[in-house]
Write a protein that holds these residues in place. Sequence first.
Motif, PDB file in Angstrom:
ATOM      1  N   LYS A   1       0.800  -1.228   0.000  1.00  0.00           N
ATOM      2  CA  LYS A   1       0.000   0.000   0.000  1.00  0.00           C
ATOM      3  C   LYS A   1       0.829   1.272   0.000  1.00  0.00           C
ATOM      4  O   LYS A   1       0.309   2.360  -0.273  1.00  0.00           O
TER       5      LYS A   1
ATOM      6  N   LEU B   1       4.212  -0.408  -9.816  1.00  0.00           N
ATOM      7  CA  LEU B   1       3.107  -0.174  -8.867  1.00  0.00           C
ATOM      8  C   LEU B   1       2.576   1.246  -9.063  1.00  0.00           C
ATOM      9  O   LEU B   1       2.733   2.112  -8.213  1.00  0.00           O
TER      10      LEU B   1
ATOM     11  N   VAL C   1       0.358   3.003  -6.247  1.00  0.00           N
ATOM     12  CA  VAL C   1       0.833   2.983  -4.866  1.00  0.00           C
ATOM     13  C   VAL C   1       1.545   4.291  -4.537  1.00  0.00           C
ATOM     14  O   VAL C   1       2.393   4.755  -5.308  1.00  0.00           O
TER      15      VAL C   1
END
Length: 389
Positions: free
Chosen positions: A84, A136, A139
Amino acid sequence: MKILIVNAGSSSLKFKLFEMPNEDVLASGEIERLNMPGSKVKIKYGDGEVYKEEQDKIDYEQSAGIMLNRLKDLNVIEHLGDIKAVAHRVVAGANVFDKVAEINDQTLKQIVDLGEIAPIHNPSEAKYIDIVASILPDVKQYAVFDSAFFHDVPEMNGQYGIPHELTEKFGIQRYGEHGINHTYITQEAMKMLGTDKADLVTLHLGSGSSIAAERDGKCYDTSMGYTPMNGLLMGTRAGDVDPALVPFLMKRMGASADEIIEMFNERSGMLGVSGISSDMRDLEESDDSRAKLALDMFLTRVIKYAASYITELDGVDAIVFSGGIGEHDEWVRSEVCKKLRWFGIKLDEEKNHAQQPGDMSAPDSKVKVFLIPADEEIAMVRDVFKYQN
């Protein structure tokens, strides 16, 4: 909440995946000897399981891919989307950043622009940020700055003896490096001493090395300067050199200033002196006279800085060894403490040989000698989690 901490050094990539807020470490890894023969990957995960891999000359981009893909391959996470947040150690924040910053186009540009101060760090750290963002994209990423710890350095130690108008105009001052770890080991040492009013000398010794003096938890002086090139002899960095060498070598070599600085950063230090390796382990195994010279030069400069800081602080409560060399090289710790014995420092050689973290002082030592393993990642994840909440 899973937060990945990325700690990219000049010759290694360390990372840890945390489950917050419990601070549980789901996996920790290191890829060492980057861009050198025999690059090694080691990841600890699960119930004491260890994954190892070896390749030749793993570069920065490959190491980032290995870091992320192995977390999934080893079933530490089911999907990369389980992560996250990602936080990166960034060396140079100068006077632009004094705390955690969320990465966006502006902050990334500022990190790149500050590459002038840390030319072998900020550009590669920015590259890691870009690589992670490509894998990502949704993120959030954060930067935690090594230089933040040194904002408290007194002006008499932070400024150079150049015209003051240049100091003001260009923000030239001693910014330091390894501040995240110096912060962490300072806090841990004061816990061990049972006080927050202590004078310390902290020795972060590794491929990149720095020494700092701390008074009551705040930095009082540091060996690194405007750039991470200043101070101790390091793996590939020259450390202290006469600035007149730059124009001298430019003329004699027909080189540009940038080429000379690149040489001081990447082809000097223990590598340049020995002609063999930038790795302390390789030099200690060698019988070559130049390898011995490189070791002697490294050790002498560590002793000079440590002794001068102890004097500057009018004595200290403890000295702290940390970093790859500081934690794993008993010979270095022993030799440094022998030379500092005039300050009442005495090492317990049996404890030193055992290399267990903690108090390594002899019973009659007037100054505590601590071995505190670097844990920049826990310091970083705490800062980022606090920033988010």
